[in-house]
Design an enzyme around this catalytic site. Structure first.
Site, PDB file in Angstrom:
ATOM      1  N   LYS A  91       0.866  -1.177   0.000  1.00  0.00           N
ATOM      2  CA  LYS A  91       0.000   0.000   0.000  1.00  0.00           C
ATOM      3  C   LYS A  91       0.901   1.225   0.000  1.00  0.00           C
ATOM      4  O   LYS A  91       1.695   1.432   0.916  1.00  0.00           O
ATOM      5  CB  LYS A  91      -0.914   0.009   1.217  1.00  0.00           C
ATOM      6  CG  LYS A  91      -1.765   1.269   1.284  1.00  0.00           C
ATOM      7  CD  LYS A  91      -2.819   1.218   2.359  1.00  0.00           C
ATOM      8  CE  LYS A  91      -3.586   2.533   2.385  1.00  0.00           C
ATOM      9  NZ  LYS A  91      -4.657   2.503   3.378  1.00  0.00           N
TER      10      LYS A  91
ATOM     11  N   LYS B 219      -2.083  -1.591  -3.808  1.00  0.00           N
ATOM     12  CA  LYS B 219      -2.965  -0.429  -3.769  1.00  0.00           C
ATOM     13  C   LYS B 219      -2.155   0.850  -3.881  1.00  0.00           C
ATOM     14  O   LYS B 219      -1.183   0.989  -3.139  1.00  0.00           O
ATOM     15  CB  LYS B 219      -3.739  -0.443  -2.447  1.00  0.00           C
ATOM     16  CG  LYS B 219      -4.631   0.738  -2.215  1.00  0.00           C
ATOM     17  CD  LYS B 219      -5.179   0.695  -0.822  1.00  0.00           C
ATOM     18  CE  LYS B 219      -6.080   1.892  -0.625  1.00  0.00           C
ATOM     19  NZ  LYS B 219      -6.601   1.970   0.703  1.00  0.00           N
TER      20      LYS B 219
HETATM   21  C1  PBG Z   1      -7.103   3.959   5.308  1.00  0.00           C
HETATM   22  C2  PBG Z   1      -7.590   3.622   3.952  1.00  0.00           C
HETATM   23  C3  PBG Z   1      -7.466   4.467   2.854  1.00  0.00           C
HETATM   24  C4  PBG Z   1      -8.074   3.822   1.777  1.00  0.00           C
HETATM   25  C5  PBG Z   1      -8.555   2.600   2.243  1.00  0.00           C
HETATM   26  N1  PBG Z   1      -8.239   2.504   3.596  1.00  0.00           N
HETATM   27  C6  PBG Z   1      -6.904   5.833   2.757  1.00  0.00           C
HETATM   28  C7  PBG Z   1      -5.602   6.104   3.344  1.00  0.00           C
HETATM   29  O1  PBG Z   1      -4.758   5.223   3.517  1.00  0.00           O
HETATM   30  O2  PBG Z   1      -5.395   7.260   3.646  1.00  0.00           O
HETATM   31  C8  PBG Z   1      -8.185   4.403   0.411  1.00  0.00           C
HETATM   32  C9  PBG Z   1      -9.134   3.796  -0.536  1.00  0.00           C
HETATM   33  C10 PBG Z   1      -9.440   4.633  -1.712  1.00  0.00           C
HETATM   34  O3  PBG Z   1      -8.829   5.691  -1.973  1.00  0.00           O
HETATM   35  O4  PBG Z   1     -10.347   4.241  -2.446  1.00  0.00           O
HETATM   36  N2  PBG Z   1      -6.837   2.944   6.166  1.00  0.00           N
END
Ligand code: PBG
Length: 323
Positions: free
Chosen positions: A194, A247
């Protein structure tokens, strides 16, 4: 010329026959935003077509999706400011919005698969995925919170918990907590690679979960790195992950391929909010054909090696198949 690749492109039947990648509704997980209240259905401004639902309207929405053939969902809670604190205590309240929603979904739709989010940010007064102390994100103290959150979600009926926080050691910790409490059947989808990405902007608007200070670069990965994704993948696998995720998806197709080539676990990709918003914005301006771009980009994620796609397009793709 004895080699003419165009021969295999001459008719639609032949093109379809030699097509290497195809999408199926079996591949999709549809993210959903949940808020408190009744009869709420509030569109996320930066995500046309995506709403924040109260539990009652959420059940209606899931019903519609199930009829269309969507089989798996990833709910995310939007928590009211007054319930947020530094250690995200609301995240492990068994009567909180999220466990209540999970129980209702499973009661009404026992057949759907629920991939539930584990991270502190929607419940954190700092808007971070970990406990903040003097501007630092504490790793091991955060694991305690994540474990409690996982247990509450498993008790509520989650099929698979999906830690999106990027703390070190979380997969192993959550696996231990689940097993010690008899939840050995509950799976873990690790947000393995991520990245610290600007593509999450619309999601943070939807949940009002943006960091109050600083950024997420000390825990989410640097987008310049791909070998580091293998380090994360090795750890998540050793710690007991059932799925690995990359991601965002579209700027990271190489990372999807890398994990595909180096792991035998199912690989998921999260086609995130900003990726959705860009397609919608350009479509609304009439600058691109949004529907064609939807199918093309989703196919590219699968072609890169993802078995599973989390996408805000899941419902629209199901509608498109019905046309
Ligand atoms: C946070 C989380 C995020 C997303 C999913 N879980 C945002 C972040 O890490 O700030 C993003 C998903 C998306 O942008 O569709 N735990």
């Amino acid at each position: 010329m004895n080699r003419r690749p165009r021969r295999n492109r001459q008719t639609e039947v032949i093109r379809n026959m030699v097509q290497e990648t195809s999408l199926s509704l079996n591949d999709f997980i549809y993210p959903l935003f949940i808020i408190e209240g009744q009869n709420q259905r509030i569109e996320v401004k930066s995500m046309p077509g995506i709403n924040r639902f109260s539990i009652d309207t959420l059940l209606e929405e899931i019903h519609t999706c199930v009829e269309l053939g969507v089989k798996a969902f990833a709910p995310f809670p939007g928590i009211a400011e007054q319930y947020k604190d530094k250690t995200a205590t609301e995240s492990w309240n068994p009567d909180g919005l999220f466990p209540r929603a999970i129980r209702e979904i499973k009661k009404n739709f026992p057949q759907v698969a629920l991939f539930t989010d584990i991270a502190m940010d929607p419940y954190s007064s700092d808007g971070h995925d970990g406990i903040v102390e003097n501007g630092e994100i504490l790793n091991d103290e955060t694991l305690e919170v994540l474990g409690k959150m996982a247990l509450v979600q498993a008790q509520a009926g989650a099929d698979v918990v999906a830690p999106s926080d990027m703390m070190d050691g979380r997969i192993g910790h959550i696996r231990r907590v689940l097993d010690e409490n008899g939840f050995h059947k509950v799976g873990i989808m690790a947000y393995t690679a991520k990245y610290a990405s600007a593509f999450y902007g619309p999601f943070r608007d939807a949940l009002d979960s943006a960091p109050k200070a600083g950024d997420k670069k000390t825990y989410q990965m640097n987008y310049a790195n791909s070998r580091e994704a293998l380090v994360e993948a090795e750890l998540d696998t050793a710690e007991g992950a059932d799925y690995l995720m990359v991601k965002p998806a579209l700027s990271y197709l190489d990372v999807i391929k890398l994990l595909r080539d180096n792991s035998n676990l199912p690989i998921a990709a999260y086609n995130v909010s900003g990726e959705y918003a860009m397609v919608k914005a350009a479509d609304q301006k009439g600058w691109v054909d949004g529907e064609k771009i939807m199918v093309e980009t989703l196919t590219s994620i699968k072609r890169a090696g993802a078995d599973i796609i989390l996408s805000y397009f899941a419902k629209e793709y199901a509608q498109y198949l019905k046309k």
